[in-house]
Design an enzyme around this catalytic site. Structure first.
Site, PDB file in Angstrom:
ATOM      1  N   LYS A  94       3.084   4.828   8.834  1.00 33.51           N
ATOM      2  CA  LYS A  94       1.826   4.858   8.253  1.00 33.51           C
ATOM      3  C   LYS A  94       1.161   3.376   8.172  1.00 33.51           C
ATOM      4  O   LYS A  94       0.223   3.248   8.440  1.00 33.51           O
ATOM      5  CB  LYS A  94       1.973   5.572   7.013  1.00 33.51           C
ATOM      6  CG  LYS A  94       0.777   5.825   6.162  1.00 33.51           C
ATOM      7  CD  LYS A  94       0.658   4.872   5.302  1.00 33.51           C
ATOM      8  CE  LYS A  94      -0.885   5.501   4.373  1.00 33.51           C
ATOM      9  NZ  LYS A  94      -0.917   4.665   3.211  1.00 33.51           N
ATOM     10  N   ASP A 143       0.140  10.349   5.143  1.00 30.28           N
ATOM     11  CA  ASP A 143       0.338  10.027   3.614  1.00 30.28           C
ATOM     12  C   ASP A 143       0.254  11.425   2.873  1.00 30.28           C
ATOM     13  O   ASP A 143       0.893  12.550   3.290  1.00 30.28           O
ATOM     14  CB  ASP A 143      -0.508   9.123   2.924  1.00 30.28           C
ATOM     15  CG  ASP A 143      -2.037   9.653   2.928  1.00 30.28           C
ATOM     16  OD1 ASP A 143      -2.192  10.766   3.354  1.00 30.28           O
ATOM     17  OD2 ASP A 143      -2.945   8.851   2.788  1.00 30.28           O
ATOM     18  N   ASP A 151      -8.837  10.211  10.447  1.00 30.45           N
ATOM     19  CA  ASP A 151      -8.095   9.854   9.146  1.00 30.45           C
ATOM     20  C   ASP A 151      -9.154   9.354   8.151  1.00 30.45           C
ATOM     21  O   ASP A 151      -9.019   9.459   6.857  1.00 30.45           O
ATOM     22  CB  ASP A 151      -7.010   8.883   9.367  1.00 30.45           C
ATOM     23  CG  ASP A 151      -6.137   8.546   8.168  1.00 30.45           C
ATOM     24  OD1 ASP A 151      -5.092   8.987   7.730  1.00 30.45           O
ATOM     25  OD2 ASP A 151      -6.666   7.371   7.413  1.00 30.45           O
ATOM     26  N   ASN A 187       0.862  -1.235  -0.077  1.00 29.55           N
ATOM     27  CA  ASN A 187      -0.073   0.024   0.023  1.00 29.55           C
ATOM     28  C   ASN A 187       0.852   1.382   0.055  1.00 29.55           C
ATOM     29  O   ASN A 187       0.912   2.069   1.067  1.00 29.55           O
ATOM     30  CB  ASN A 187      -1.008  -0.010   1.123  1.00 29.55           C
ATOM     31  CG  ASN A 187      -2.041   1.019   1.264  1.00 29.55           C
ATOM     32  OD1 ASN A 187      -1.922   1.893   0.190  1.00 29.55           O
ATOM     33  ND2 ASN A 187      -2.738   1.091   2.195  1.00 29.55           N
ATOM     34  N   TYR A 203      -4.725   3.637  -5.362  1.00 29.75           N
ATOM     35  CA  TYR A 203      -5.260   2.446  -4.403  1.00 29.75           C
ATOM     36  C   TYR A 203      -6.014   1.649  -4.716  1.00 29.75           C
ATOM     37  O   TYR A 203      -5.714   0.171  -4.455  1.00 29.75           O
ATOM     38  CB  TYR A 203      -5.296   3.441  -2.983  1.00 29.75           C
ATOM     39  CG  TYR A 203      -5.933   2.455  -1.934  1.00 29.75           C
ATOM     40  CD1 TYR A 203      -5.127   1.683  -1.427  1.00 29.75           C
ATOM     41  CD2 TYR A 203      -7.129   2.207  -1.736  1.00 29.75           C
ATOM     42  CE1 TYR A 203      -5.623   0.571  -0.436  1.00 29.75           C
ATOM     43  CE2 TYR A 203      -7.802   1.428  -0.674  1.00 29.75           C
ATOM     44  CZ  TYR A 203      -6.712   0.614  -0.122  1.00 29.75           C
ATOM     45  OH  TYR A 203      -7.248  -0.191   0.814  1.00 29.75           O
ATOM     46  N   PHE A 228      -2.747   8.059   9.546  1.00 36.40           N
ATOM     47  CA  PHE A 228      -1.758   7.311   8.523  1.00 36.40           C
ATOM     48  C   PHE A 228      -1.193   8.229   7.812  1.00 36.40           C
ATOM     49  O   PHE A 228      -1.771   8.404   6.622  1.00 36.40           O
ATOM     50  CB  PHE A 228      -2.503   6.151   8.131  1.00 36.40           C
ATOM     51  CG  PHE A 228      -3.376   5.391   9.014  1.00 36.40           C
ATOM     52  CD1 PHE A 228      -2.837   4.684  10.112  1.00 36.40           C
ATOM     53  CD2 PHE A 228      -4.570   5.300   8.890  1.00 36.40           C
ATOM     54  CE1 PHE A 228      -3.689   4.374  11.119  1.00 36.40           C
ATOM     55  CE2 PHE A 228      -5.554   4.823   9.846  1.00 36.40           C
ATOM     56  CZ  PHE A 228      -5.106   4.366  11.122  1.00 36.40           C
ATOM     57  N   TRP A 269      -9.400  10.960   4.484  1.00 37.65           N
ATOM     58  CA  TRP A 269      -8.931  10.219   3.485  1.00 37.65           C
ATOM     59  C   TRP A 269     -10.067  10.082   2.489  1.00 37.65           C
ATOM     60  O   TRP A 269     -10.066  10.159   1.311  1.00 37.65           O
ATOM     61  CB  TRP A 269      -8.556   8.824   3.768  1.00 37.65           C
ATOM     62  CG  TRP A 269      -7.681   8.106   2.714  1.00 37.65           C
ATOM     63  CD1 TRP A 269      -6.355   8.026   2.431  1.00 37.65           C
ATOM     64  CD2 TRP A 269      -8.254   7.173   1.842  1.00 37.65           C
ATOM     65  NE1 TRP A 269      -5.959   7.705   1.264  1.00 37.65           N
ATOM     66  CE2 TRP A 269      -7.187   7.097   0.833  1.00 37.65           C
ATOM     67  CE3 TRP A 269      -9.457   6.893   1.685  1.00 37.65           C
ATOM     68  CZ2 TRP A 269      -7.254   5.979  -0.092  1.00 37.65           C
ATOM     69  CZ3 TRP A 269      -9.684   5.830   0.732  1.00 37.65           C
ATOM     70  CH2 TRP A 269      -8.554   5.439  -0.171  1.00 37.65           C
ATOM     71  N   GLN A 297     -11.196  11.597  -1.825  1.00 38.99           N
ATOM     72  CA  GLN A 297     -11.781  11.044  -3.096  1.00 38.99           C
ATOM     73  C   GLN A 297     -12.673  11.685  -3.923  1.00 38.99           C
ATOM     74  O   GLN A 297     -12.940  11.457  -5.230  1.00 38.99           O
ATOM     75  CB  GLN A 297     -12.171   9.451  -2.703  1.00 38.99           C
ATOM     76  CG  GLN A 297     -11.407   8.731  -1.933  1.00 38.99           C
ATOM     77  CD  GLN A 297     -10.315   8.199  -2.479  1.00 38.99           C
ATOM     78  OE1 GLN A 297     -10.248   8.071  -3.700  1.00 38.99           O
ATOM     79  NE2 GLN A 297      -9.163   8.509  -1.723  1.00 38.99           N
TER      80      GLN A 297
END
Length: 346
Positions: free
Chosen positions: A221, A253, A321, A95, A113, A251, A325, A329
């Site tokens: 992460k 990123d 998170d 990942n 992803y 996490f 995250w 999108q």
């Protein structure tokens, strides 16, 4: 020199190092991450947190989503017990690659992803999990076939070589330490997400620690994310039962910092912003890359604190998170460039 002319940061770094040496193993992974990222945020020169925005922004988030995270069943291998454990540990091993994703051959309607996740899920559905012995032998061409990247030019060829190395490491780690058994690896964590992260961090590509002046700044992460993914997949039961999920950080990123930048919580200096907007790569381990990740992580810690002070004691960094995250999108965020770094850590 650390943080340019910020002498107080240099003095603090010495104190931090002494504290960590004195306490040793008593300092948990999460404690180290939080302390280091707070220290970076306090003396960052390229990225800053707009503190005045923290409380109102946190209160505006859809916190019900944070309380009920879910995996997409179309792109993940769910409901298969130990095979699902194998799926998520294999997935979180590869990942990474967001800095390569603009060049990745993506499935229609899928991000980088979700292309990787869906490809792996399809393989599991067709043939079952990869045994540890198989993982230890996978090659870059094997990975290219698995993830739909056959005959891809560089830099995707490089990414497939990195995927192969990561999966080889996982296979060998399982064979040498846990008799090739994914469930034994999870059981060794004894119900602790932090302990699982520490175990995974024994593998090179999970050792997500970056230099920043005199400091070593940990993020871990993917090691932390593996525990969170298992917890979500199993509803907090069985191999997804961890008693310390509230201890996890975000996490870190390139997507959560991007969302926070677009939403006005993080501010980048003009030069860094211009480079990112122009699509220029941000070097892995550079001061600006560490500041982006550390400031995003600390900003979310400040949000958690603000929400708990307002009576939302159920809020965790892991939950925020998930919300941030998934917000990333949305087309509004995808339409604007985020920072890209070619790294094995995210």
């Amino acid at each position: 020199m650390l943080c340019g002319a910020h002498a107080h940061c240099r003095r603090r770094s010495g104190t931090e190092r002494r504290t960590h040496r004195q306490r040793g193993a008593l300092v948990s992974i999460a404690d180290r991450i939080r302390a280091a990222c707070q220290a970076v945020a306090q003396c960052a020169t390229r990225v800053r947190i707009r503190e005045a925005r923290i409380a109102d922004y946190a209160a505006s988030l859809p916190l019900d989503q944070a309380a009920r995270p879910q995996h997409d069943p179309a792109t993940h291998y769910l409901g298969r017990g130990g095979e699902t454990v194998a799926f998520f540990l294999t997935l979180d091993t590869v990942n990474f690659g967001s800095g390569y994703f603009p060049h990745l051959r993506k499935r229609p309607g899928h991000s980088g992803y979700f292309t990787v996740a869906a490809s792996l899920a399809d393989a599991f559905r067709a043939r079952g999990p990869f045994a540890a012995e198989e993982l230890a032998r996978l090659t870059a061409p094997d990975c290219a076939a698995l993830f739909g990247q056959e005959d891809a030019a560089e830099p995707i060829g490089e990414l497939m070589r990195l995927f192969a190395r990561a999966l080889n490491d996982l296979g060998r780690f399982l064979l040498e330490r846990f008799g090739g058994d994914f469930l034994r690896l999870v059981a060794a964590a004894e119900g602790s997400a932090e302990r699982l992260a520490a175990l995974l961090a024994e593998m090179a590509y999970f050792q997500d620690v970056e230099p920043y002046g005199a400091w070593q700044v940990p993020f871990y992460k993917r090691a932390q994310l593996a525990a969170a993914d298992l917890a979500i997949a199993f509803g907090g039961e069985g191999p997804g039962r961890f008693g310390d999920l509230d201890r996890l950080t975000i996490f870190a990123d390139n997507l959560v910092p991007h969302v926070l930048r677009v939403d006005g919580v993080l501010a980048y200096d003009e030069g860094l912003a211009a480079r990112i907007d122009a699509g220029e790569l941000v070097p892995a381990g550079s001061p600006e890359e560490v500041e982006i990740r550390a400031c995003a992580l600390h900003a979310v810690e400040r949000m958690v604190g603000a929400l708990r002070a307002a009576g939302r004691g159920d809020v965790t960094a892991m939950g925020l998170d998930y919300v941030l995250w998934n917000r990333g999108q949305q087309p509004h965020y995808k339409a604007q460039p985020r920072h890209r770094t070619r790294t094995v850590f995210y």
